[in-house]
Design a protein around this motif. Structure first.
Motif, PDB file in Angstrom:
ATOM      1  N   VAL A 201      35.642  29.809  19.122  1.00 42.34           N
ATOM      2  CA  VAL A 201      35.024  28.807  18.251  1.00 42.34           C
ATOM      3  C   VAL A 201      35.906  28.524  17.028  1.00 42.34           C
ATOM      4  N   PHE A 202      36.655  29.524  16.589  1.00 45.08           N
ATOM      5  CA  PHE A 202      37.559  29.340  15.452  1.00 45.08           C
ATOM      6  C   PHE A 202      38.602  28.251  15.719  1.00 45.08           C
ATOM      7  N   LYS A 203      38.866  27.950  17.003  1.00 45.45           N
ATOM      8  CA  LYS A 203      39.914  26.992  17.340  1.00 45.45           C
ATOM      9  C   LYS A 203      39.431  25.542  17.273  1.00 45.45           C
ATOM     10  N   PHE A 204      38.137  25.327  17.107  1.00 44.97           N
ATOM     11  CA  PHE A 204      37.667  23.958  16.926  1.00 44.97           C
ATOM     12  C   PHE A 204      38.151  23.453  15.560  1.00 44.97           C
ATOM     13  N   PRO A 205      38.591  22.200  15.494  1.00 51.78           N
ATOM     14  CA  PRO A 205      39.173  21.690  14.240  1.00 51.78           C
ATOM     15  C   PRO A 205      38.253  21.898  13.039  1.00 51.78           C
ATOM     16  N   GLY A 206      38.788  22.550  12.012  1.00 52.21           N
ATOM     17  CA  GLY A 206      38.063  22.742  10.761  1.00 52.21           C
ATOM     18  C   GLY A 206      37.077  23.885  10.746  1.00 52.21           C
ATOM     19  N   MET A 207      36.784  24.473  11.909  1.00 48.86           N
ATOM     20  CA  MET A 207      35.728  25.482  11.974  1.00 48.86           C
ATOM     21  C   MET A 207      36.108  26.767  11.233  1.00 48.86           C
ATOM     22  N   GLU A 208      37.320  27.267  11.458  1.00 45.21           N
ATOM     23  CA  GLU A 208      37.715  28.524  10.817  1.00 45.21           C
ATOM     24  C   GLU A 208      37.736  28.373   9.301  1.00 45.21           C
ATOM     25  N   ASP A 209      38.277  27.264   8.809  1.00 44.19           N
ATOM     26  CA  ASP A 209      38.319  27.051   7.369  1.00 44.19           C
ATOM     27  C   ASP A 209      36.915  26.900   6.790  1.00 44.19           C
ATOM     28  N   HIS A 210      36.038  26.227   7.532  1.00 43.57           N
ATOM     29  CA  HIS A 210      34.655  26.030   7.090  1.00 43.57           C
ATOM     30  C   HIS A 210      33.958  27.363   6.872  1.00 43.57           C
ATOM     31  N   ILE A 211      34.219  28.321   7.758  1.00 44.90           N
ATOM     32  CA  ILE A 211      33.561  29.624   7.667  1.00 44.90           C
ATOM     33  C   ILE A 211      34.272  30.533   6.670  1.00 44.90           C
ATOM     34  N   ARG A 212      35.588  30.671   6.809  1.00 48.84           N
ATOM     35  CA  ARG A 212      36.320  31.629   5.976  1.00 48.84           C
ATOM     36  C   ARG A 212      36.376  31.194   4.502  1.00 48.84           C
ATOM     37  N   SER A 213      36.395  29.897   4.239  1.00 46.58           N
ATOM     38  CA  SER A 213      36.469  29.418   2.859  1.00 46.58           C
ATOM     39  C   SER A 213      35.157  29.578   2.112  1.00 46.58           C
ATOM     40  N   GLY A 214      34.084  29.813   2.871  1.00 51.69           N
ATOM     41  CA  GLY A 214      32.766  29.907   2.254  1.00 51.69           C
ATOM     42  C   GLY A 214      32.060  28.570   2.137  1.00 51.69           C
ATOM     43  N   GLU A 215      32.686  27.507   2.657  1.00 55.72           N
ATOM     44  CA  GLU A 215      32.054  26.185   2.612  1.00 55.72           C
ATOM     45  C   GLU A 215      30.708  26.190   3.324  1.00 55.72           C
ATOM     46  N   VAL A 216      30.582  27.043   4.346  1.00 55.19           N
ATOM     47  CA  VAL A 216      29.340  27.143   5.093  1.00 55.19           C
ATOM     48  C   VAL A 216      28.166  27.516   4.193  1.00 55.19           C
ATOM     49  N   LYS A 217      28.457  28.165   3.062  1.00 55.67           N
ATOM     50  CA  LYS A 217      27.389  28.583   2.154  1.00 55.67           C
ATOM     51  C   LYS A 217      26.749  27.409   1.424  1.00 55.67           C
ATOM     52  N   THR A 218      27.322  26.232   1.547  1.00 60.74           N
ATOM     53  CA  THR A 218      26.678  25.048   0.978  1.00 60.74           C
ATOM     54  C   THR A 218      25.293  24.865   1.578  1.00 60.74           C
ATOM     55  N   ASP A 219      25.184  25.137   2.870  1.00 65.66           N
ATOM     56  CA  ASP A 219      23.905  24.989   3.571  1.00 65.66           C
ATOM     57  C   ASP A 219      23.144  26.300   3.693  1.00 65.66           C
ATOM     58  N   VAL A 220      23.875  27.413   3.612  1.00 64.96           N
ATOM     59  CA  VAL A 220      23.241  28.739   3.734  1.00 64.96           C
ATOM     60  C   VAL A 220      23.767  29.593   2.581  1.00 64.96           C
ATOM     61  N   PRO A 221      23.264  29.388   1.365  1.00 61.95           N
ATOM     62  CA  PRO A 221      23.864  30.018   0.178  1.00 61.95           C
ATOM     63  C   PRO A 221      23.815  31.535   0.167  1.00 61.95           C
ATOM     64  N   ARG A 222      22.869  32.141   0.878  1.00 64.96           N
ATOM     65  CA  ARG A 222      22.750  33.611   0.858  1.00 64.96           C
ATOM     66  C   ARG A 222      23.329  34.229   2.131  1.00 64.96           C
ATOM     67  N   LEU A 223      24.296  33.530   2.709  1.00 62.36           N
ATOM     68  CA  LEU A 223      24.917  33.991   3.948  1.00 62.36           C
ATOM     69  C   LEU A 223      25.949  35.080   3.677  1.00 62.36           C
ATOM     70  N   GLU A 224      25.865  36.140   4.460  1.00 60.41           N
ATOM     71  CA  GLU A 224      26.882  37.194   4.463  1.00 60.41           C
ATOM     72  C   GLU A 224      27.605  37.123   5.802  1.00 60.41           C
ATOM     73  N   THR A 225      28.936  36.998   5.779  1.00 58.49           N
ATOM     74  CA  THR A 225      29.711  36.875   7.008  1.00 58.49           C
ATOM     75  C   THR A 225      30.509  38.150   7.248  1.00 58.49           C
TER      76      THR A 225
END
Length: 255
Positions: A201-225
């Motif tokens: 899944v990391f190989k989908f365009p933008g997916m790895e950066d979305h998760i590793r950068s913490g951008e995903v927390k925009t929608d899930v602010p209390r997310l622990e990865t």
């Protein structure tokens, strides 16, 4: 496995299959992905039940032993959300085959499951060439991942013999483009994402950066990865003990 019980619950006009174990006052619901069913969470269900939680794991509509919807081609993520909300209430807890169906239809369900687990346990996105189908990417002699047994394959295969793959292909994949008009969709509760470092899944365009950068927390602010070295897409099957420990640590620190 004997400690996991099974029942059916009427939800939105369909009978959903629910696996459950444990008798604790706090219920943990496990939700599977594709190509999974309740069975993919068996290790975690038993682990948390043994420490005082109640665990439930439904098969989505059209997956495993649950009834298929009357029009699988119109099923969306919203239907799944509605089903899960209705299931929580019920349990009193506060078309014509497309290309993939035709490809899968050349094989029995057990072989399809085998090929999918082999393909999607790799770190690269499996892509069929022109005049080739996804099932053609796996040779009959290719071994299963070492953590996926013949018994596991038989369990998945038997359940998909019942449900088929049409609804499972519709959601999540064919309905991804549909806009979900959900007001206030931000998830405010504590959440944990366990990612295998080798997940394709990391190989989908933008997916790895979305998760590793913490951008995903925009929608899930209390997310622990949590990242699991050598983990693949099916990390809870591959490293059940490690995922069990991570899950219990997360639950016990927040409940």
């Amino acid at each position: 496995m004997d400690q996991i019980q099974h029942k059916y619950v009427e939800v939105n006009g369909l009978k959903l299959h629910v696996a459950e174990t444990g008798t604790g006052p706090t219920t943990v619901m496990f939700l599977h992905g594709f190509l999974e069913i309740w069975y993919s969470w068996r290790h975690q269900m038993i682990a948390i039940a043994n420490t005082g939680y109640k665990a439930i794991a439904p098969d989505y509509r059209g997956y495993g032993l649950s009834d298929p919807p009357p029009e699988p081609e119109k099923t969306s993520h919203v239907d799944f959300v509605d089903d899960m909300v209705a299931l929580l209430d019920a349990l009193d807890i506060p078309k014509e085959p497309g290309r993939a169906e035709a490809d899968f239809g050349r094989f029995d369900a057990k072989t399809v499951v085998r090929n999918i687990f082999i393909l999607f346990s790799k770190s690269e996105i499996p892509i069929a060439k022109e005049n080739e189908e996804i099932m053609d990417l796996v040779e009959p002699s290719t071994p299963l991942p070492p953590w996926f047994t013949d018994e596991d394959m038989a369990a998945y295969g038997a359940l998909y013999e019942k449900s088929g793959f049409q609804t499972a292909l519709q959601v999540p994949y064919r309905s991804m483009h549909k806009h979900l008009d959900i007001p206030n969709s931000k998830i405010e509760v504590p959440a944990m994402l366990i990612m295998g470092e080798e997940d394709y899944v990391f190989k989908f365009p933008g997916m790895e950066d979305h998760i590793r950068s913490g951008e995903v927390k925009t929608d899930v602010p209390r997310l622990e990865t949590i990242y699991v070295p050598e983990g693949t897409h099916f990390v809870q099957e591959q490293f059940p003990d490690q995922v069990n420990e991570l899950l219990l640590t997360f639950l016990n620190s927040r409940i």
